[in-house]
Write a protein that holds these residues in place. Structure first.
Motif, PDB file in Angstrom:
ATOM      1  N   ASP A  98       0.912  -1.249   0.137  1.00 44.27           N
ATOM      2  CA  ASP A  98      -0.077  -0.148   0.010  1.00 44.27           C
ATOM      3  C   ASP A  98       0.849   1.285  -0.072  1.00 44.27           C
ATOM      4  O   ASP A  98       0.331   2.377  -0.241  1.00 44.27           O
ATOM      5  CB  ASP A  98      -0.999   0.088   1.000  1.00 44.27           C
ATOM      6  CG  ASP A  98      -1.766  -1.105   1.033  1.00 44.27           C
ATOM      7  OD1 ASP A  98      -2.213  -1.708   0.393  1.00 44.27           O
ATOM      8  OD2 ASP A  98      -2.515  -1.450   2.342  1.00 44.27           O
ATOM      9  N   GLN A  99       2.012   0.966   0.351  1.00 52.21           N
ATOM     10  CA  GLN A  99       2.945   2.290   0.135  1.00 52.21           C
ATOM     11  C   GLN A  99       2.530   3.201   1.472  1.00 52.21           C
ATOM     12  O   GLN A  99       2.426   4.526   1.232  1.00 52.21           O
ATOM     13  CB  GLN A  99       3.290   2.969  -0.950  1.00 52.21           C
ATOM     14  CG  GLN A  99       3.817   2.231  -1.990  1.00 52.21           C
ATOM     15  CD  GLN A  99       4.260   2.866  -3.177  1.00 52.21           C
ATOM     16  OE1 GLN A  99       5.522   3.465  -3.541  1.00 52.21           O
ATOM     17  NE2 GLN A  99       3.253   2.966  -4.118  1.00 52.21           N
ATOM     18  N   THR A 100       2.313   2.845   2.647  1.00 55.41           N
ATOM     19  CA  THR A 100       1.710   3.468   3.757  1.00 55.41           C
ATOM     20  C   THR A 100       2.322   3.051   4.942  1.00 55.41           C
ATOM     21  O   THR A 100       3.333   2.135   5.129  1.00 55.41           O
ATOM     22  CB  THR A 100       0.145   3.397   3.935  1.00 55.41           C
ATOM     23  OG1 THR A 100      -0.241   1.799   4.216  1.00 55.41           O
ATOM     24  CG2 THR A 100      -0.517   3.971   2.561  1.00 55.41           C
ATOM     25  N   PHE A 101       2.287   3.815   6.126  1.00 56.08           N
ATOM     26  CA  PHE A 101       2.772   3.677   7.252  1.00 56.08           C
ATOM     27  C   PHE A 101       1.923   4.093   8.325  1.00 56.08           C
ATOM     28  O   PHE A 101       1.004   5.234   8.125  1.00 56.08           O
ATOM     29  CB  PHE A 101       4.300   3.861   7.619  1.00 56.08           C
ATOM     30  CG  PHE A 101       4.411   5.430   7.682  1.00 56.08           C
ATOM     31  CD1 PHE A 101       4.494   6.291   8.797  1.00 56.08           C
ATOM     32  CD2 PHE A 101       4.729   6.311   6.267  1.00 56.08           C
ATOM     33  CE1 PHE A 101       4.746   7.435   8.775  1.00 56.08           C
ATOM     34  CE2 PHE A 101       4.834   7.444   6.351  1.00 56.08           C
ATOM     35  CZ  PHE A 101       4.818   8.190   7.528  1.00 56.08           C
ATOM     36  N   ARG A 161      -0.408  16.857   5.228  1.00 60.58           N
ATOM     37  CA  ARG A 161      -0.526  16.910   3.683  1.00 60.58           C
ATOM     38  C   ARG A 161      -0.533  15.387   3.227  1.00 60.58           C
ATOM     39  O   ARG A 161      -1.334  15.056   2.224  1.00 60.58           O
ATOM     40  CB  ARG A 161       0.642  17.741   3.059  1.00 60.58           C
ATOM     41  CG  ARG A 161       0.490  19.063   3.010  1.00 60.58           C
ATOM     42  CD  ARG A 161      -0.450  19.415   1.888  1.00 60.58           C
ATOM     43  NE  ARG A 161      -0.956  20.812   1.740  1.00 60.58           N
ATOM     44  CZ  ARG A 161      -0.237  21.852   1.298  1.00 60.58           C
ATOM     45  NH1 ARG A 161       0.579  21.443   0.253  1.00 60.58           N
ATOM     46  NH2 ARG A 161      -0.368  22.846   1.235  1.00 60.58           N
ATOM     47  N   ASN A 162       0.046  14.440   3.815  1.00 59.75           N
ATOM     48  CA  ASN A 162       0.264  13.138   3.380  1.00 59.75           C
ATOM     49  C   ASN A 162      -0.509  12.059   4.073  1.00 59.75           C
ATOM     50  O   ASN A 162      -0.374  11.076   3.935  1.00 59.75           O
ATOM     51  CB  ASN A 162       1.670  12.673   3.209  1.00 59.75           C
ATOM     52  CG  ASN A 162       2.450  12.740   4.681  1.00 59.75           C
ATOM     53  OD1 ASN A 162       2.212  13.594   5.468  1.00 59.75           O
ATOM     54  ND2 ASN A 162       3.369  11.654   4.874  1.00 59.75           N
ATOM     55  N   ALA A 163      -1.444  12.808   5.025  1.00 61.48           N
ATOM     56  CA  ALA A 163      -2.255  11.637   5.830  1.00 61.48           C
ATOM     57  C   ALA A 163      -3.469  11.289   5.054  1.00 61.48           C
ATOM     58  O   ALA A 163      -4.095  11.922   4.344  1.00 61.48           O
ATOM     59  CB  ALA A 163      -2.814  12.557   6.859  1.00 61.48           C
ATOM     60  N   THR A 194      -3.535   9.305  15.936  1.00 66.94           N
ATOM     61  CA  THR A 194      -3.176   8.111  15.153  1.00 66.94           C
ATOM     62  C   THR A 194      -3.330   8.268  13.677  1.00 66.94           C
ATOM     63  O   THR A 194      -4.375   8.733  13.335  1.00 66.94           O
ATOM     64  CB  THR A 194      -3.958   7.169  15.989  1.00 66.94           C
ATOM     65  OG1 THR A 194      -3.918   6.893  17.258  1.00 66.94           O
ATOM     66  CG2 THR A 194      -3.730   5.602  15.316  1.00 66.94           C
ATOM     67  N   MET A 195      -2.275   8.184  13.014  1.00 67.56           N
ATOM     68  CA  MET A 195      -2.549   8.539  11.567  1.00 67.56           C
ATOM     69  C   MET A 195      -1.884   7.452  10.667  1.00 67.56           C
ATOM     70  O   MET A 195      -0.937   6.545  10.945  1.00 67.56           O
ATOM     71  CB  MET A 195      -1.806   9.748  11.413  1.00 67.56           C
ATOM     72  CG  MET A 195      -1.966  10.452  10.215  1.00 67.56           C
ATOM     73  SD  MET A 195      -1.041  12.183  10.261  1.00 67.56           S
ATOM     74  CE  MET A 195      -1.663  12.813  11.611  1.00 67.56           C
ATOM     75  N   LYS A 196      -2.467   7.202   9.486  1.00 69.44           N
ATOM     76  CA  LYS A 196      -2.122   6.504   8.366  1.00 69.44           C
ATOM     77  C   LYS A 196      -1.767   7.288   7.454  1.00 69.44           C
ATOM     78  O   LYS A 196      -2.518   8.221   6.889  1.00 69.44           O
ATOM     79  CB  LYS A 196      -3.055   5.397   7.657  1.00 69.44           C
ATOM     80  CG  LYS A 196      -2.684   4.701   6.815  1.00 69.44           C
ATOM     81  CD  LYS A 196      -3.840   3.925   6.136  1.00 69.44           C
ATOM     82  CE  LYS A 196      -4.230   2.782   6.865  1.00 69.44           C
ATOM     83  NZ  LYS A 196      -3.088   1.608   7.025  1.00 69.44           N
ATOM     84  N   CYS A 197      -0.203   7.388   7.128  1.00 68.35           N
ATOM     85  CA  CYS A 197       0.235   8.300   5.976  1.00 68.35           C
ATOM     86  C   CYS A 197       0.595   7.676   4.865  1.00 68.35           C
ATOM     87  O   CYS A 197       1.140   6.305   4.849  1.00 68.35           O
ATOM     88  CB  CYS A 197       1.337   9.107   6.725  1.00 68.35           C
ATOM     89  SG  CYS A 197       1.075   9.856   8.322  1.00 68.35           S
ATOM     90  N   ALA A 198       0.720   8.316   3.666  1.00 70.34           N
ATOM     91  CA  ALA A 198       1.023   7.824   2.311  1.00 70.34           C
ATOM     92  C   ALA A 198       2.716   8.234   2.062  1.00 70.34           C
ATOM     93  O   ALA A 198       2.926   9.554   2.647  1.00 70.34           O
ATOM     94  CB  ALA A 198       0.240   8.326   1.268  1.00 70.34           C
ATOM     95  N   LYS A 206      12.826   6.867   3.698  1.00 69.95           N
ATOM     96  CA  LYS A 206      12.465   8.068   4.743  1.00 69.95           C
ATOM     97  C   LYS A 206      11.047   8.390   4.898  1.00 69.95           C
ATOM     98  O   LYS A 206      10.523   8.848   3.851  1.00 69.95           O
ATOM     99  CB  LYS A 206      13.205   9.264   3.985  1.00 69.95           C
ATOM    100  CG  LYS A 206      14.776   8.912   3.968  1.00 69.95           C
ATOM    101  CD  LYS A 206      15.525  10.018   3.448  1.00 69.95           C
ATOM    102  CE  LYS A 206      16.942   9.615   3.007  1.00 69.95           C
ATOM    103  NZ  LYS A 206      17.557  10.852   2.361  1.00 69.95           N
ATOM    104  N   LEU A 207      10.439   8.295   6.079  1.00 70.54           N
ATOM    105  CA  LEU A 207       9.185   8.412   6.217  1.00 70.54           C
ATOM    106  C   LEU A 207       8.785   9.739   6.731  1.00 70.54           C
ATOM    107  O   LEU A 207       9.365  10.346   7.578  1.00 70.54           O
ATOM    108  CB  LEU A 207       8.530   7.266   7.296  1.00 70.54           C
ATOM    109  CG  LEU A 207       9.021   5.860   7.032  1.00 70.54           C
ATOM    110  CD1 LEU A 207       8.507   5.047   8.196  1.00 70.54           C
ATOM    111  CD2 LEU A 207       8.479   5.402   5.699  1.00 70.54           C
ATOM    112  N   HIS A 208       7.936  10.420   6.107  1.00 74.39           N
ATOM    113  CA  HIS A 208       7.655  12.089   6.381  1.00 74.39           C
ATOM    114  C   HIS A 208       6.369  12.139   7.006  1.00 74.39           C
ATOM    115  O   HIS A 208       5.309  11.430   6.656  1.00 74.39           O
ATOM    116  CB  HIS A 208       7.932  12.721   4.801  1.00 74.39           C
ATOM    117  CG  HIS A 208       9.136  12.543   4.272  1.00 74.39           C
ATOM    118  ND1 HIS A 208       9.483  11.480   3.516  1.00 74.39           N
ATOM    119  CD2 HIS A 208      10.230  13.434   4.380  1.00 74.39           C
ATOM    120  CE1 HIS A 208      10.915  11.746   3.085  1.00 74.39           C
ATOM    121  NE2 HIS A 208      10.971  12.996   3.651  1.00 74.39           N
TER     122      HIS A 208
END
Length: 446
Positions: free
Chosen positions: A67-70, A96-98, A139-143, A157-159
């Motif tokens: 999924d390319q998420t974390f 922005r990337n949430a 609590t967030m799921k980010c792309a 590198k997770l932003h």
């Protein structure tokens, strides 16, 4: 003869006409004003706001390759000073990337007045000069667009990108010496990944007192991204992780090497038994195809080949080549088949050994680089490119003329004036060094 309508009809129509005329000349009743729509953002402050910021990451979990998420859980702290009595202003926050965002803190328990020690209630207890602090549990799921060219020896590198109001209205400053940190890293549950600290020990900026697992960068968005041409305050939180390749080497790469090596066993079968030889190649090829599907299920649909893909296709090539050799060997006389078979076996075995030596040497060098932490930087690429870009930006801000020697990439004393103008324009529009590197492809030229 013209027939006239009944008198009752004429009287009713004339009465309706008189009513219409009286309504037309009567003044219209004033309409009640519509209720104002709620503002999309907090009220605009009177002057520039300086907001202190700090982040504490409690859990980094579920780094999904497909999924390319974390997923991440963290506490965000913001602190600012009230400009007037009864103020209800809060910093505007946009991630922005949430993909999904869950705030676990109740709104009534989020902003606290440090003077009174109580939570703010509609701004009634706020006086000018009071210090307000906001604590929010997220609590967030980010792309995140993963860089998988070197899979399974890749790093990511997770932003977390926070964007607020325009640079003229708000400015973020660190609340403490290390604005962001990660706690409970000993309970990091992603066993296939390794966390790294910033800056690394090999970096010239290394300071044991300022190392952290979460880097913080204060910057702004390019004005070209806004329809109104404005730049917005931006804070980037960055975490560095590298993949533990031992799992993939043990479960995938080593089996691929052994399966492909078996294709050379068909040379022990007499060249006249073509069916037996082709059965060996076909069975091995089916095993490699199954391995390919297994690897593809673990990765997203990316438009390029990874290091593991290249090695897998090389294994398929050797397997197919051995089967083709057995088939075409029937085109030669029986007296030449044994000689050709021996030459093909020797050349193929030597090439296969060389390919594996190169591949496993590259894997070992990548693992050594990941362990050293040389890649732990804010930009993608090598350190010398990033350092040169930093020197370019620093020189442009102080004296544009001294950048001539830095941009002389060929050491011939000639600098492209158009390229120099592009660098100056980039700095004037508040672009950061990483954007300059991507825009002008300096990394490729060096």
């Amino acid at each position: 003869m013209i027939r006239r309508p009944p008198r009752s009809t004429l009287s009713s129509s004339s009465a309706a006409s008189d009513v219409y005329k009286r309504q037309e000349h009567q003044p219209a009743e004033p309409e009640e004003p519509a209720a104002p729509s709620p503002p999309l953002r907090s009220p605009v402050p009177k002057e520039m706001r300086e907001v202190q910021i700090a982040m504490t990451v409690t859990q980094l979990q579920k780094i999904w390759d497909v999924d390319q998420t974390f997923d991440v859980s963290f506490y965000l702290q913001l602190c600012w000073e009230a400009q007037e009595d009864g103020e209800t202003w809060e910093p505007y926050i946009e991630w922005r990337n949430a993909i999904t965002t869950e705030v676990n803190t109740a709104p009534s328990k989020m902003v606290k007045n440090l003077r009174t020690g109580s939570f703010r209630e509609g701004g009634n207890d706020v006086k000018q000069g009071d210090v307000l602090r906001m604590n929010a549990d997220y609590t967030m799921k980010c792309a995140e667009l993963y860089e998988l060219e070197h899979f399974p020896t890749d790093y990511q590198k997770l932003h977390l990108c926070l964007v607020s109001d325009t640079v003229e209205r708000i400015r973020f400053v660190p609340m403490r010496a290390v604005p962001a940190k990660l706690i409970n890293h000993e309970y990091f549950t992603q066993i296939h990944w390794q966390l790294h600290q910033y800056p690394s020990k090999s970096s010239p900026d290394y300071d044991p007192a300022c190392t952290t697992m979460v880097d913080t960068e204060f910057t702004c968005t390019p004005s070209s991204e806004s329809a109104t041409g404005q730049s917005y305050t931006k804070v980037v939180f960055r975490m560095f992780v590298s993949r533990k390749s031992s799992v993939w080497l043990t479960n995938t790469v080593f089996p691929l090497t052994m399966i492909t090596s078996l294709c050379f066993t068909q040379f022990a079968i007499p060249s006249t038994d073509v069916a037996d030889r082709l059965s060996v190649s076909s069975t091995l090829l089916l095993s490699l195809v199954a391995m390919k599907y297994t690897v593809s299920d673990k990765l997203p649909d990316i438009p390029y080949l990874t290091t593991l893909d290249l090695y897998l296709f090389m294994c398929m090539f050797f397997t197919v080549a051995s089967g083709m050799e057995s088939a075409f060997l029937t085109c030669f006389n029986e007296e030449h088949r044994a000689e050709i078979d021996t030459v093909v076996f020797a050349c193929g075995l030597i090439i296969w050994v060389v390919v594996n030596l190169v591949f496993y040497t590259e894997i070992g060098m990548r693992n050594a680089m990941l362990r050293s932490g040389d890649w732990v930087e804010r930009s993608w690429g090598h350190r010398r490119v990033w350092k040169r870009l930093t020197n370019v930006v620093t020189s442009l801000r102080s004296d544009p003329k001294c950048v001539m020697s830095i941009l002389d990439l060929n050491n011939d004393g000639v600098v492209d004036q158009e390229e120099l103008g592009q660098y100056i324009a980039a700095v004037q529009t508040h672009r950061d060094s990483a954007t300059i590197a991507r825009t002008h492809s300096v990394e490729k030229r060096t």
